[in-house]
Structure formats: structure tokens, C-alpha cells
Design a protein around this motif. Structure first.
Motif, PDB file in Angstrom:
ATOM      1  N   ALA A  81      42.960  55.353  46.816  1.00 48.88           N
ATOM      2  CA  ALA A  81      42.935  54.245  45.862  1.00 48.88           C
ATOM      3  C   ALA A  81      42.444  52.989  46.567  1.00 48.88           C
ATOM      4  N   VAL A  82      41.270  52.522  46.193  1.00 51.55           N
ATOM      5  CA  VAL A  82      40.711  51.292  46.755  1.00 51.55           C
ATOM      6  C   VAL A  82      41.087  50.146  45.835  1.00 51.55           C
ATOM      7  N   LEU A  83      42.011  49.301  46.274  1.00 49.75           N
ATOM      8  CA  LEU A  83      42.406  48.134  45.492  1.00 49.75           C
ATOM      9  C   LEU A  83      41.328  47.075  45.688  1.00 49.75           C
ATOM     10  N   ALA A  84      40.463  46.926  44.692  1.00 55.95           N
ATOM     11  CA  ALA A  84      39.269  46.107  44.860  1.00 55.95           C
ATOM     12  C   ALA A  84      39.214  44.977  43.846  1.00 55.95           C
ATOM     13  N   ASP A  85      38.835  43.809  44.311  1.00 58.61           N
ATOM     14  CA  ASP A  85      38.530  42.680  43.428  1.00 58.61           C
ATOM     15  C   ASP A  85      37.042  42.695  43.111  1.00 58.61           C
ATOM     16  N   PRO A  86      36.647  42.136  41.972  1.00 59.91           N
ATOM     17  CA  PRO A  86      35.208  41.981  41.735  1.00 59.91           C
ATOM     18  C   PRO A  86      34.647  40.989  42.749  1.00 59.91           C
ATOM     19  N   PRO A  87      33.411  41.165  43.189  1.00 59.76           N
ATOM     20  CA  PRO A  87      32.843  40.265  44.201  1.00 59.76           C
ATOM     21  C   PRO A  87      32.475  38.906  43.611  1.00 59.76           C
ATOM     22  N   ARG A  88      33.506  38.114  43.363  1.00 63.06           N
ATOM     23  CA  ARG A  88      33.323  36.775  42.812  1.00 63.06           C
ATOM     24  C   ARG A  88      33.924  35.750  43.756  1.00 63.06           C
ATOM     25  N   GLN A  89      33.436  34.534  43.678  1.00 68.42           N
ATOM     26  CA  GLN A  89      33.974  33.479  44.530  1.00 68.42           C
ATOM     27  C   GLN A  89      35.432  33.210  44.163  1.00 68.42           C
ATOM     28  N   GLY A  90      36.267  33.020  45.197  1.00 66.58           N
ATOM     29  CA  GLY A  90      37.666  32.707  44.962  1.00 66.58           C
ATOM     30  C   GLY A  90      38.593  33.898  45.030  1.00 66.58           C
ATOM     31  N   VAL A  91      38.041  35.118  45.080  1.00 65.33           N
ATOM     32  CA  VAL A  91      38.860  36.309  45.259  1.00 65.33           C
ATOM     33  C   VAL A  91      38.264  37.130  46.402  1.00 65.33           C
ATOM     34  N   THR A 106      51.952  41.671  42.170  1.00 68.15           N
ATOM     35  CA  THR A 106      51.612  41.452  43.576  1.00 68.15           C
ATOM     36  C   THR A 106      50.845  42.658  44.102  1.00 68.15           C
ATOM     37  N   VAL A 107      50.242  42.494  45.270  1.00 70.91           N
ATOM     38  CA  VAL A 107      49.527  43.615  45.896  1.00 70.91           C
ATOM     39  C   VAL A 107      50.483  44.774  46.148  1.00 70.91           C
ATOM     40  N   SER A 108      51.684  44.464  46.628  1.00 72.90           N
ATOM     41  CA  SER A 108      52.672  45.514  46.893  1.00 72.90           C
ATOM     42  C   SER A 108      53.028  46.271  45.625  1.00 72.90           C
ATOM     43  N   ALA A 109      53.245  45.534  44.532  1.00 71.18           N
ATOM     44  CA  ALA A 109      53.595  46.180  43.267  1.00 71.18           C
ATOM     45  C   ALA A 109      52.448  47.029  42.752  1.00 71.18           C
ATOM     46  N   ARG A 110      51.232  46.533  42.887  1.00 73.95           N
ATOM     47  CA  ARG A 110      50.074  47.284  42.391  1.00 73.95           C
ATOM     48  C   ARG A 110      49.848  48.553  43.215  1.00 73.95           C
ATOM     49  N   ALA A 111      49.961  48.415  44.523  1.00 78.70           N
ATOM     50  CA  ALA A 111      49.814  49.591  45.387  1.00 78.70           C
ATOM     51  C   ALA A 111      50.927  50.594  45.111  1.00 78.70           C
ATOM     52  N   GLY A 112      52.149  50.088  44.954  1.00 77.45           N
ATOM     53  CA  GLY A 112      53.281  50.969  44.700  1.00 77.45           C
ATOM     54  C   GLY A 112      53.195  51.665  43.366  1.00 77.45           C
ATOM     55  N   ASN A 113      52.797  50.940  42.334  1.00 81.35           N
ATOM     56  CA  ASN A 113      52.679  51.546  41.004  1.00 81.35           C
ATOM     57  C   ASN A 113      51.617  52.633  40.985  1.00 81.35           C
ATOM     58  N   THR A 114      50.484  52.364  41.605  1.00 76.62           N
ATOM     59  CA  THR A 114      49.409  53.361  41.656  1.00 76.62           C
ATOM     60  C   THR A 114      49.847  54.599  42.431  1.00 76.62           C
ATOM     61  N   THR A 115      50.428  54.395  43.600  1.00 76.68           N
ATOM     62  CA  THR A 115      50.849  55.520  44.436  1.00 76.68           C
ATOM     63  C   THR A 115      51.917  56.354  43.748  1.00 76.68           C
ATOM     64  N   THR A 116      52.930  55.697  43.220  1.00 74.85           N
ATOM     65  CA  THR A 116      54.031  56.412  42.578  1.00 74.85           C
ATOM     66  C   THR A 116      53.564  57.189  41.355  1.00 74.85           C
ATOM     67  N   HIS A 117      52.694  56.584  40.557  1.00 73.49           N
ATOM     68  CA  HIS A 117      52.173  57.265  39.368  1.00 73.49           C
ATOM     69  C   HIS A 117      51.391  58.515  39.744  1.00 73.49           C
ATOM     70  N   LEU A 118      50.519  58.386  40.734  1.00 73.48           N
ATOM     71  CA  LEU A 118      49.694  59.530  41.126  1.00 73.48           C
ATOM     72  C   LEU A 118      50.537  60.657  41.713  1.00 73.48           C
ATOM     73  N   LEU A 119      51.531  60.312  42.505  1.00 68.01           N
ATOM     74  CA  LEU A 119      52.367  61.342  43.133  1.00 68.01           C
ATOM     75  C   LEU A 119      53.303  62.008  42.129  1.00 68.01           C
ATOM     76  N   ARG A 120      53.937  61.200  41.293  1.00 68.16           N
ATOM     77  CA  ARG A 120      54.995  61.734  40.421  1.00 68.16           C
ATOM     78  C   ARG A 120      54.497  62.159  39.044  1.00 68.16           C
ATOM     79  N   GLU A 121      53.532  61.456  38.502  1.00 66.67           N
ATOM     80  CA  GLU A 121      53.068  61.758  37.141  1.00 66.67           C
ATOM     81  C   GLU A 121      51.850  62.670  37.128  1.00 66.67           C
ATOM     82  N   GLU A 122      50.971  62.530  38.104  1.00 69.32           N
ATOM     83  CA  GLU A 122      49.740  63.321  38.118  1.00 69.32           C
ATOM     84  C   GLU A 122      49.786  64.469  39.124  1.00 69.32           C
TER      85      GLU A 122
END
Length: 251
Positions: free
Chosen positions: A5-15, A100-116
Motif C-alpha cells: 500500500a503506497v500512501l500517496a498524495d497527489p503531486p501538488r504544492q503544499g503536500v 492521521t497517517v497512522s490511522a490511514r496506514a492502520g485502517n488499510t492494513t487491518t482491512h486488507l488482513l482481516r476483511e480481504e
């Protein structure tokens, strides 16, 4: 196979690298350009590996107001991935969930492991230009017998965090993430292994590690991350010693 899972922002100024312009000779536009270069090298490395690429994008509302544009973050990232990989039908795009980044990473990881039912999931961000197919595949091998595999970086960060079991992800990717994630893994009875350390980019001081290594690999005729190397060359980034301290300069 490991889902990357690549947590990626769009390549825009400010992010992407929001603090880079204030801490380096780069402008905000150039910092965004560098982020896109590292993003391209990251998705290419994952695509060439044995893992499955998942681009995890923020919704428009998650972006700072000044970084919101006419197109959607998903559309921007799809365009970058398409231009980088050409054929990208196997690439998944999913919105991030969490404040937050932690919440987003955690939600993605947990969903993929437990739901998928994914056997293993790894989280990376476009901050480690030297992340390669070989590094990703080496981590996948370790995930066959370990519950967590970490790629450490400078200042307590980690550029790669792979899991076969979910942990408590609360603030896990904040501060000294490599230590926190290792401790959280042990808290739930898991085992931790490490892959080799790589430099990451967040501020200008990080480029003092990245730029010399990039130029050294180029001088030694070793493989370099193509898009990041092109950016460094075109913008003349180099380092020099001034009064005993290393400084980032433009040639």
C-alpha cells in the motif's frame, strides 16, 4: 504475495514534502516535482516486485485548502501511475480512511488482513528513492516467517512496514515509528525482523544523505532511481563542505 500500500498524495504544492521548500534551496514547485519523481520511482519498484500495488490516495477534503485543485487526487495519481507504468490495469486505487497517517496506514492494513484475507500487507510512502524491487522482495521473504518487517531510516523513521498481523496503530507512524511499531508488535506477541536501512526525504537535511549517495551510485555506474536521479541532475543538486558542515547547493 504481499500487498504494498503506497500512501500517496497527489503531486501538488503544499503536500508530499510540505517542509522541504523552507529547509532547502528548492521552491515549493520544485519540492512537488521531487515528490512526483520519488513517487514514480516507488510505484515502478513495487510494480517490478512480486507484490501487488495498491495506491492509497487521500480524498480532496483531506488536503490543505490551498492544495485542492480542479481534478480529484485519485485522477491526478492515476495519471502519474499510467504515465510511469503504461499498463496499470492490475494496480488498485483505494481512498484513505482516517485523520492521521497512522490511522490511514492502520485502517488499510487491518482491512486488507482481516476483511480481504491478505497474507501480508506493507505500507510505504514516496519518501525512499532507493527502495527497489530487490528490497521489497527481500522483505516479502522475511514476512513468510515474521509478523512484522521494518525498513529503518534516519531519525527513527521507517520507510517500509510490513505486517502479517494487525497491531495497535495509534500514532504508530508518528515520531520514532521504527521503535513504536516494533514495541507494538511485541505487545501482541509478534516477532520483528528488519531489512537494510535506507535514507528518506522529509526536509532539506535529509537531502544531505540522499544526494551524495545518488551521485556516488551514478559515479560507480550502479543502478539509480531514474526519476529522482533525473531531478537531481536537472536541478544541479550537490553537496559541499562549508566551515566543517555539509550543505546542499546548486551547481
Amino acid at each position: 504475495m504481499t500487498v504494498i500500500a503506497v500512501l500517496a498524495d497527489p503531486p501538488r504544492q503544499g503536500v508530499g514534502y510540505p517542509d522541504l521548500a523552507e529547509t532547502s534551496p528548492l521552491s515549493e514547485a520544485e519540492a512537488s516535482e521531487l515528490y512526483e519523481a520519488v513517487l514514480r520511482d516507488t510505484v515502478r519498484a513495487v510494480d517490478r516486485s512480486g507484490g501487488d500495488l495498491l495506491v492509497n490516495y487521500p480524498t480532496e477534503e483531506m488536503l490543505p485548502e490551498r492544495a485542492r485543485g480542479e481534478g480529484s487526487p485519485e485522477a491526478d495519481l492515476r495519471a502519474v501511475v499510467a504515465d510511469t507504468l503504461g499498463d496499470f490495469e492490475s494496480v488498485r486505487f483505494e481512498p484513505q480512511v482516517g485523520s492521521t497517517v497512522s490511522a490511514r496506514a492502520g485502517n488499510t492494513t487491518t482491512h486488507l488482513l482481516r476483511e480481504e484475507g491478505a497474507r501480508s500487507v506493507a505500507v510505504v510512502t514516496p519518501t525512499a528513492p532507493f527502495l527497489t524491487r530487490q528490497v521489497i522482495d527481500a522483505a516479502a521473504m522475511k514476512l513468510r516467517s515474521m509478523s512484522t518487517v521494518l525498513g529503518p531510516s534516519s531519525r527513527g523513521r521507517c520507510y517500509y512496514a510490513g505486517f502479517t498481523e494487525a497491531i495497535d496503530f495509534t500514532d504508530a507512524f508518528a515520531g520514532s515509528s521504527v521503535q513504536t511499531i516494533a514495541e507494538r508488535t511485541r505487545d501482541v506477541g509478534g516477532d520483528v525482523e528488519f531489512i537494510r536501512s535506507l535514507p528518506t526525504i522529509r526536509t532539506g537535511s535529509d537531502l544531505l544523505d540522499v544526494v551524495p549517495l545518488l551521485r556516488a551510485r551514478f559515479a560507480a555506474e550502479r543502478v539509480v532511481p531514474e526519476y529522482t536521479a533525473t531531478f537531481v541532475h536537472e536541478h544541479g543538486l550537490a553537496t559541499r563542505e562549508v566551515d566543517g558542515d555539509l550543505e546542499l547547493v546548486r551547481e
